[in-house]
Design a protein around this motif. Sequence first.
Motif, PDB file in Angstrom:
ATOM      1  N   PRO A  14     -36.662  38.176-103.961  1.00 48.35           N
ATOM      2  CA  PRO A  14     -35.922  38.731-102.836  1.00 48.35           C
ATOM      3  C   PRO A  14     -36.222  40.187-102.795  1.00 48.35           C
ATOM      4  CG  PRO A  14     -34.458  37.696-104.510  1.00 48.35           C
ATOM      5  CD  PRO A  14     -35.995  37.568-105.003  1.00 48.35           C
ATOM      6  N   GLY A  15     -36.783  41.011-103.635  1.00 53.01           N
ATOM      7  CA  GLY A  15     -36.836  42.368-103.657  1.00 53.01           C
ATOM      8  C   GLY A  15     -38.053  42.350-102.682  1.00 53.01           C
ATOM      9  N   THR A  16     -38.960  41.509-102.791  1.00 52.52           N
ATOM     10  CA  THR A  16     -40.213  41.717-101.953  1.00 52.52           C
ATOM     11  C   THR A  16     -39.843  41.578-100.472  1.00 52.52           C
ATOM     12  OG1 THR A  16     -41.414  40.368-103.416  1.00 52.52           O
ATOM     13  CG2 THR A  16     -42.224  40.623-101.209  1.00 52.52           C
ATOM     14  N   LEU A  17     -38.884  40.500-100.011  1.00 51.69           N
ATOM     15  CA  LEU A  17     -38.141  40.531 -98.745  1.00 51.69           C
ATOM     16  C   LEU A  17     -37.606  41.976 -98.216  1.00 51.69           C
ATOM     17  CD1 LEU A  17     -37.873  38.868 -96.291  1.00 51.69           C
ATOM     18  CD2 LEU A  17     -35.413  38.437 -97.162  1.00 51.69           C
ATOM     19  N   VAL A  18     -36.876  42.384 -99.423  1.00 54.44           N
ATOM     20  CA  VAL A  18     -36.136  43.820 -99.050  1.00 54.44           C
ATOM     21  C   VAL A  18     -37.098  44.840 -98.708  1.00 54.44           C
ATOM     22  CG1 VAL A  18     -34.518  45.467 -99.878  1.00 54.44           C
ATOM     23  CG2 VAL A  18     -34.159  43.184-100.128  1.00 54.44           C
ATOM     24  N   GLY A  19     -37.921  44.994 -99.748  1.00 61.13           N
ATOM     25  CA  GLY A  19     -39.101  45.749 -99.433  1.00 61.13           C
ATOM     26  C   GLY A  19     -39.920  45.702 -98.177  1.00 61.13           C
ATOM     27  N   GLY A  20     -40.207  44.592 -97.831  1.00 62.78           N
ATOM     28  CA  GLY A  20     -40.750  44.449 -96.477  1.00 62.78           C
ATOM     29  C   GLY A  20     -40.210  44.866 -95.347  1.00 62.78           C
ATOM     30  N   LEU A  21     -38.906  44.541 -95.429  1.00 64.00           N
ATOM     31  CA  LEU A  21     -37.802  44.727 -94.284  1.00 64.00           C
ATOM     32  C   LEU A  21     -37.820  46.359 -94.253  1.00 64.00           C
ATOM     33  CD1 LEU A  21     -35.124  42.337 -94.384  1.00 64.00           C
ATOM     34  CD2 LEU A  21     -37.157  42.224 -92.899  1.00 64.00           C
ATOM     35  N   ALA A  75     -43.660  40.994 -95.509  1.00 61.77           N
ATOM     36  CA  ALA A  75     -43.018  40.493 -96.947  1.00 61.77           C
ATOM     37  C   ALA A  75     -43.688  39.267 -96.954  1.00 61.77           C
ATOM     38  CB  ALA A  75     -41.323  40.247 -96.652  1.00 61.77           C
ATOM     39  N   SER A  76     -43.994  38.542 -95.880  1.00 61.77           N
ATOM     40  CA  SER A  76     -44.540  37.071 -96.042  1.00 61.77           C
ATOM     41  C   SER A  76     -45.848  37.259 -96.774  1.00 61.77           C
ATOM     42  CB  SER A  76     -44.865  36.437 -94.863  1.00 61.77           C
ATOM     43  OG  SER A  76     -43.988  36.805 -93.811  1.00 61.77           O
ATOM     44  N   PHE A  77     -46.681  38.202 -96.491  1.00 64.58           N
ATOM     45  CA  PHE A  77     -48.007  38.870 -97.243  1.00 64.58           C
ATOM     46  C   PHE A  77     -47.788  39.229 -98.548  1.00 64.58           C
ATOM     47  CE2 PHE A  77     -49.608  39.149 -92.744  1.00 64.58           C
ATOM     48  CZ  PHE A  77     -50.199  37.724 -92.702  1.00 64.58           C
ATOM     49  N   GLY A  97     -40.300  34.388 -91.632  1.00 63.38           N
ATOM     50  CA  GLY A  97     -40.583  35.230 -93.002  1.00 63.38           C
ATOM     51  C   GLY A  97     -39.330  34.949 -93.990  1.00 63.38           C
ATOM     52  N   LEU A  98     -38.082  35.035 -93.195  1.00 66.43           N
ATOM     53  CA  LEU A  98     -37.005  34.832 -94.053  1.00 66.43           C
ATOM     54  C   LEU A  98     -36.713  33.376 -94.705  1.00 66.43           C
ATOM     55  CD1 LEU A  98     -33.892  36.399 -91.909  1.00 66.43           C
ATOM     56  CD2 LEU A  98     -35.421  37.368 -93.729  1.00 66.43           C
ATOM     57  N   ALA A  99     -36.915  32.564 -93.843  1.00 64.49           N
ATOM     58  CA  ALA A  99     -37.090  31.015 -94.381  1.00 64.49           C
ATOM     59  C   ALA A  99     -38.207  30.971 -95.622  1.00 64.49           C
ATOM     60  CB  ALA A  99     -37.468  30.140 -93.307  1.00 64.49           C
ATOM     61  N   LEU A 100     -39.302  31.429 -95.368  1.00 66.06           N
ATOM     62  CA  LEU A 100     -40.427  31.347 -96.144  1.00 66.06           C
ATOM     63  C   LEU A 100     -39.944  31.972 -97.794  1.00 66.06           C
ATOM     64  CD1 LEU A 100     -43.436  30.537 -96.614  1.00 66.06           C
ATOM     65  CD2 LEU A 100     -43.809  33.132 -96.181  1.00 66.06           C
ATOM     66  N   THR A 101     -39.370  33.085 -97.445  1.00 65.46           N
ATOM     67  CA  THR A 101     -38.720  33.728 -98.825  1.00 65.46           C
ATOM     68  C   THR A 101     -37.855  32.621 -99.451  1.00 65.46           C
ATOM     69  OG1 THR A 101     -39.006  35.901 -97.398  1.00 65.46           O
ATOM     70  CG2 THR A 101     -38.009  35.959 -99.918  1.00 65.46           C
ATOM     71  N   TYR A 102     -37.063  32.368 -98.594  1.00 66.89           N
ATOM     72  CA  TYR A 102     -35.668  31.505 -99.046  1.00 66.89           C
ATOM     73  C   TYR A 102     -36.388  30.420-100.134  1.00 66.89           C
ATOM     74  CZ  TYR A 102     -31.965  28.723 -99.851  1.00 66.89           C
ATOM     75  OH  TYR A 102     -31.160  27.637-100.733  1.00 66.89           O
ATOM     76  N   ALA A 103     -37.445  29.665 -99.089  1.00 68.51           N
ATOM     77  CA  ALA A 103     -38.091  28.478 -99.634  1.00 68.51           C
ATOM     78  C   ALA A 103     -38.938  28.710-100.823  1.00 68.51           C
ATOM     79  CB  ALA A 103     -38.968  27.865 -98.532  1.00 68.51           C
ATOM     80  N   LEU A 104     -39.643  29.850-101.087  1.00 67.51           N
ATOM     81  CA  LEU A 104     -40.369  30.007-102.336  1.00 67.51           C
ATOM     82  C   LEU A 104     -39.186  30.434-103.536  1.00 67.51           C
ATOM     83  CD1 LEU A 104     -43.274  30.627-103.528  1.00 67.51           C
ATOM     84  CD2 LEU A 104     -42.851  33.028-103.039  1.00 67.51           C
ATOM     85  N   SER A 111     -48.592  45.538 -98.667  1.00 70.03           N
ATOM     86  CA  SER A 111     -48.083  44.546 -99.671  1.00 70.03           C
ATOM     87  C   SER A 111     -47.861  45.158-100.910  1.00 70.03           C
ATOM     88  CB  SER A 111     -49.153  43.438 -99.773  1.00 70.03           C
ATOM     89  OG  SER A 111     -49.192  42.607 -98.565  1.00 70.03           O
ATOM     90  N   PHE A 112     -48.991  46.156-101.425  1.00 72.18           N
ATOM     91  CA  PHE A 112     -48.797  46.761-102.727  1.00 72.18           C
ATOM     92  C   PHE A 112     -47.432  47.525-102.767  1.00 72.18           C
ATOM     93  CE2 PHE A 112     -53.285  45.607-103.126  1.00 72.18           C
ATOM     94  CZ  PHE A 112     -53.205  45.026-104.109  1.00 72.18           C
ATOM     95  N   ILE A 113     -47.067  48.416-101.667  1.00 72.37           N
ATOM     96  CA  ILE A 113     -46.246  49.158-101.580  1.00 72.37           C
ATOM     97  C   ILE A 113     -44.763  48.545-101.533  1.00 72.37           C
ATOM     98  CG2 ILE A 113     -45.004  50.931-100.290  1.00 72.37           C
ATOM     99  CD1 ILE A 113     -47.816  51.492 -98.813  1.00 72.37           C
ATOM    100  N   ILE A 114     -44.781  47.413-100.967  1.00 74.40           N
ATOM    101  CA  ILE A 114     -43.645  46.373-100.784  1.00 74.40           C
ATOM    102  C   ILE A 114     -43.163  46.002-102.329  1.00 74.40           C
ATOM    103  CG2 ILE A 114     -42.908  44.072 -99.991  1.00 74.40           C
ATOM    104  CD1 ILE A 114     -44.523  45.104 -97.262  1.00 74.40           C
ATOM    105  N   VAL A 115     -44.255  45.378-102.791  1.00 73.11           N
ATOM    106  CA  VAL A 115     -44.032  44.606-104.013  1.00 73.11           C
ATOM    107  C   VAL A 115     -43.516  45.899-105.054  1.00 73.11           C
ATOM    108  CG1 VAL A 115     -45.075  43.503-105.986  1.00 73.11           C
ATOM    109  CG2 VAL A 115     -45.763  43.059-103.658  1.00 73.11           C
ATOM    110  N   VAL A 116     -43.941  46.917-105.164  1.00 73.29           N
ATOM    111  CA  VAL A 116     -43.365  47.993-105.909  1.00 73.29           C
ATOM    112  C   VAL A 116     -42.262  48.455-105.626  1.00 73.29           C
ATOM    113  CG1 VAL A 116     -43.907  50.465-107.012  1.00 73.29           C
ATOM    114  CG2 VAL A 116     -45.757  48.738-106.819  1.00 73.29           C
ATOM    115  N   LEU A 117     -41.871  48.641-104.216  1.00 74.39           N
ATOM    116  CA  LEU A 117     -40.530  49.115-103.775  1.00 74.39           C
ATOM    117  C   LEU A 117     -39.418  48.131-104.070  1.00 74.39           C
ATOM    118  CD1 LEU A 117     -39.812  51.491-101.800  1.00 74.39           C
ATOM    119  CD2 LEU A 117     -40.141  50.044 -99.738  1.00 74.39           C
ATOM    120  N   GLY A 118     -39.800  46.910-103.769  1.00 74.92           N
ATOM    121  CA  GLY A 118     -38.786  45.773-103.962  1.00 74.92           C
ATOM    122  C   GLY A 118     -38.597  45.343-105.589  1.00 74.92           C
TER     123      GLY A 118
END
Lengths: 449, 294
Positions: free
Chosen positions: B244-251, B19-21, B154-161, B231-238
Amino acid sequence: MVTSLRRTLVGISSCGLTLLLVISVALSGCTSPAAPPAATQAPGAAATKAPAAPAQVSEIKIGALVPLTGGLAELGKAIKDGYETAAEIVNEEGGIKSMGGAKLKFIYADSGGKPDVGVSQTERLITVEKVAMISGAYQSSVTFPATEVAERYKIPWLVQGAVRDDLTERGFKYLFRPNYKSISEAVIHMGALDYLMKQHNVQIKTVAFIYEATDWPMSMMPHLRRLFGERGIQIVLDEGIPPEATDLTSNILKIKNAKPDLLWFLFYTPQAILLVKGLQEQKVDTIVFSSGSSTSEPSFFQAVGALADYIMTPDEWEIGILNVKKWAKPIADRYKAKAGVDLAAFPAQAIANVFIIQDVLERAASTDPEKLREALAATKITKEGEGTGRALIMPWKAIEFDATGQNPHGGNVITQIRENGTKKYIVYPPEFQDPNYKTVFPPPKWSER
Amino acid sequence: MEGFLTAFLNGLFMGAVYASFALAISLVFGVMKIINFFHCSLITAGMYGIFFMWSWFRLEPYVGVLIVVPILFLGGYVLHNTFVLTLFKRERAYVVEPISVLMLTAGMWLVLDNLWLLIFGSQFRAVKSFITGSTTDVAGITISNARFVAFVGGLALTYALWWFLNNTRVGKGMRATAQNREAAALCGVNIYRMYNLAFGLGAAVTAVGAALLMPFYYVDPYVGFSYDMKSFIIVVLGGMGSIPGTLVGGLIVGVVEAVTTQFVSGTYAGIAVFLVFVACLLFRPQGLLGRETV
């Protein structure tokens, strides 16, 4: 409107993904071993008619195809130093006596590690430099197409380094390989396992395989499965990994659950690094054997250090061989004086090849390719140490070539990695075993290291 | 059971790294509506940055990141301003979707990756951090400390962004640009500056991801590619553009990968993630947390 825009965007992104895939496939196509070039191109008059050999020559030109630039440049230089060291020895001792003391002169051609460059450089060696025979080219991917050129010109080729099985399975008449095929590696490795089990009274009942699901490991796996089946050892895990895998932890957990007595991995360097790190993290206690060159790469040891300790790995040659082949010590010393580093596997084979070439030239007493081919086919070096017997600096029992041009006596040694990944001790075959080293089999538990 | 649980946890941990990527792709896509193909070169650059901070100055990855983040921010900003934006501006005069920008980023990917090969050589390098190889045993489950840190990071980074985009002036400007370029420009937002900043920010976020990954990974000139693919898969997935979708997708990608491997061979597990991806494209093309309307 907005929805349709969103749809377009999804469309674009999936197009993009496809593009990415296409490009990646194209890229991987570039790096994989190139297909042999079509042999349709007419090589000209020189192809069919070999250059006539003069009755008396003062110098015999031998071609050496070596990767002197690119990623393998360092290794290529070592191999070149190997050829040079042995050629100097032969020349100092009076050259080729049957040819009036003619001197060996190696002409080096740089493959750059690339198959296409290797092909054109081979053409140059034959048509411009007019070499009598060629040795090379370390990589299977270069040797495969380059030997096709030599075969076309009917110039004998003595393989150095390349282990790809089908190199000598193409019915070529001018191709000779003193070193072993990759398939023999599995057999030798199994021999080591049998020996260690007996010596240390350890019974291995289960084995786990983990390998990259690509060309080389997949071609080796059927043989490994058969060899283990013959011994009644149960395969508890047979795990192929896609080459683009980013994490091996889940696979390592499967190994941990399967509790194998022995883990055998066939990986290239990046995944070997991930595996060894993961084994330590998850504290998987088992005997570890590796196949392939990952455990010979300096960058592997830099990356994992002490985690590599106790792994059993195959090597074409190790410095410890000198403890047994004491007569080879002066050659190794001379190499070290020239190259500045200790003798290693691939320069050692370059040295061996020079002595084979000496042997062949003495018997052929000519640079005529046909006579050289006949002499090569009749090679029989069995007594090590003296004169051309110095070719047995490699751990080969003898050098002769079967109908396919393969030396059936090629072999290697199995070493155990120790001292934070800085040293390898020979543990097999017994005749090369380090007398001062006690093999640790099985390795200590991670919690006790 | 323990093996399954360990695999699940490890999947979560790796998912946070994925997710961070992916955040950078999501951010750049959200704001500019272009796909950045040379993202993988930036991942590799970040990892080399972290490696050399350690190798030259003995800076731990978690400290070295403080230096690598500004460098990558600047690098991303400049690369974007010099190449991508120039073409973007020219293209916008003629068509709505900047296709040639897409090609440009793909070209830059090849140039940069080969540049890394030229500069750094093809060997594999790894950091030996204080945390490398250390583990904690909890109820029979072995957890790698470095991976756990990567998860929390990774969680902190997502929240910060996410916080940055919602609570700062620049962040709001980026969101305005994302929602409607013309309207944002009319309201006085310098959209080209926003593009540059979004790109630089994406590169900086990638550097943080690299610092989280490096203690238990290696770097070579092509290492970014497999992460980029995910990353591409995650972004489309989330859901594209959704943080937040990116994080969910990553997980999800991390867990699917790790758990399926426990039941089928590794080669089949590689398929599972793509099956989830295809299913998502078919049944919920806007992504799990993506909104139907912007």
